[in-house]
Scaffold this motif. Sequence first.
Motif, short mmCIF file in Angstrom:
data_model
loop_
_atom_site.label_atom_id
_atom_site.label_comp_id
_atom_site.label_asym_id
_atom_site.label_seq_id
_atom_site.Cartn_x
_atom_site.Cartn_y
_atom_site.Cartn_z
N ALA A 77 0.79 -0.89 -0.01
CA ALA A 77 0.05 0.12 -0.06
C ALA A 77 0.79 1.47 -0.11
O ALA A 77 0.45 2.29 -0.78
CB ALA A 77 -0.81 0.06 1.18
N LEU A 121 -4.34 -5.33 -1.77
CA LEU A 121 -4.04 -4.82 -3.06
C LEU A 121 -3.65 -5.91 -4.20
O LEU A 121 -2.75 -6.62 -3.99
CB LEU A 121 -3.09 -3.73 -3.02
CG LEU A 121 -3.79 -2.24 -2.36
CD1 LEU A 121 -2.53 -1.32 -2.07
CD2 LEU A 121 -5.15 -1.79 -2.64
N ASP A 143 -5.75 2.95 -6.79
CA ASP A 143 -4.94 4.34 -7.38
C ASP A 143 -5.25 4.99 -8.59
O ASP A 143 -4.85 5.97 -9.05
CB ASP A 143 -3.31 3.99 -7.24
CG ASP A 143 -2.92 3.04 -8.51
OD1 ASP A 143 -3.85 2.58 -9.04
OD2 ASP A 143 -1.83 2.86 -8.62
N GLU A 188 -10.29 5.90 -1.85
CA GLU A 188 -11.20 5.05 -1.18
C GLU A 188 -12.73 5.11 -1.36
O GLU A 188 -12.94 6.28 -1.80
CB GLU A 188 -11.05 4.87 0.28
CG GLU A 188 -11.30 6.27 1.03
CD GLU A 188 -10.65 6.48 2.35
OE1 GLU A 188 -11.41 6.56 3.42
OE2 GLU A 188 -9.46 6.15 2.67
N THR A 239 1.89 3.49 -3.36
CA THR A 239 0.97 4.24 -4.37
C THR A 239 0.00 5.20 -3.48
O THR A 239 -0.31 5.08 -2.24
CB THR A 239 -0.04 3.58 -5.06
OG1 THR A 239 -0.67 2.68 -4.20
CG2 THR A 239 0.72 2.72 -6.16
N LEU A 295 -3.65 6.20 -2.57
CA LEU A 295 -5.05 5.39 -2.81
C LEU A 295 -5.99 6.37 -2.48
O LEU A 295 -6.05 7.20 -1.59
CB LEU A 295 -4.96 4.28 -1.95
CG LEU A 295 -3.72 3.10 -2.13
CD1 LEU A 295 -3.82 2.10 -0.97
CD2 LEU A 295 -3.90 2.46 -3.72
N VAL A 331 -10.38 0.28 -2.39
CA VAL A 331 -9.33 1.27 -2.36
C VAL A 331 -8.56 1.09 -3.67
O VAL A 331 -8.37 -0.30 -4.21
CB VAL A 331 -8.06 1.26 -1.18
CG1 VAL A 331 -9.20 1.75 -0.12
CG2 VAL A 331 -7.60 0.18 -1.13
N LYS A 381 -6.21 -2.22 2.24
CA LYS A 381 -4.72 -1.68 1.82
C LYS A 381 -3.80 -2.97 2.09
O LYS A 381 -2.72 -3.08 1.35
CB LYS A 381 -4.19 -0.78 2.75
CG LYS A 381 -4.76 0.80 2.42
CD LYS A 381 -4.00 2.01 3.20
CE LYS A 381 -4.86 3.06 2.97
NZ LYS A 381 -4.63 4.33 3.81
#
Length: 171
Positions: free
Chosen positions: A10, A75, A45, A17, A13, A15, A43, A72
């Motif tokens: 996490a 991912l 990016d 949400e 990047t 992020l 979540v 997170k």
Amino acid sequence: MSNKNNRIKASETELKEKLVNLNRVAKVTKGGRTFSFAAVVVVGDGNGTVGHGLGKARDVSECISKAVDDAKKNLVKFPIVNGTIPHEQKGKYGAGKVLIKPASDGTGLIAGGAMRAVLEIGGLHNVLAKSQGSSNPHNVIKATIDALTKLRSPQDVARERGITLEKLYEG
């Protein structure tokens, strides 16, 4: 590609949400009702990275922050080609089944409910999607992420076959 190869950290990047579902649960005891909340959050990016999480707590803001922390940790990365996906793909998780198809420029994101949230936050702009099984947001999200992790970019396919990208597009 297996799910473990697509996982990323996490911290790499920035992020965004999105809250997909918030459920109020009542527990009845001798002293009355006790309410708690369960939140499902996605979540991403906006550039091919997405994750989902579930958080449970007595108040809404705490359960959402728990869900974001959980998301997170889960991912995954998937390929994006010109704002869409490289090829058609089906995903399945439990009774949740989804179908995602690439679409031409200007089509927009045609998807419903929980699927739309996952695809939007992942950075896809032109996709046709259909949820074919359960409408349960938990299973639809997991099935959508399953479909996204199964996607292979043209570069990956060319590398596996041992040919150039030009030759891949020829035949």
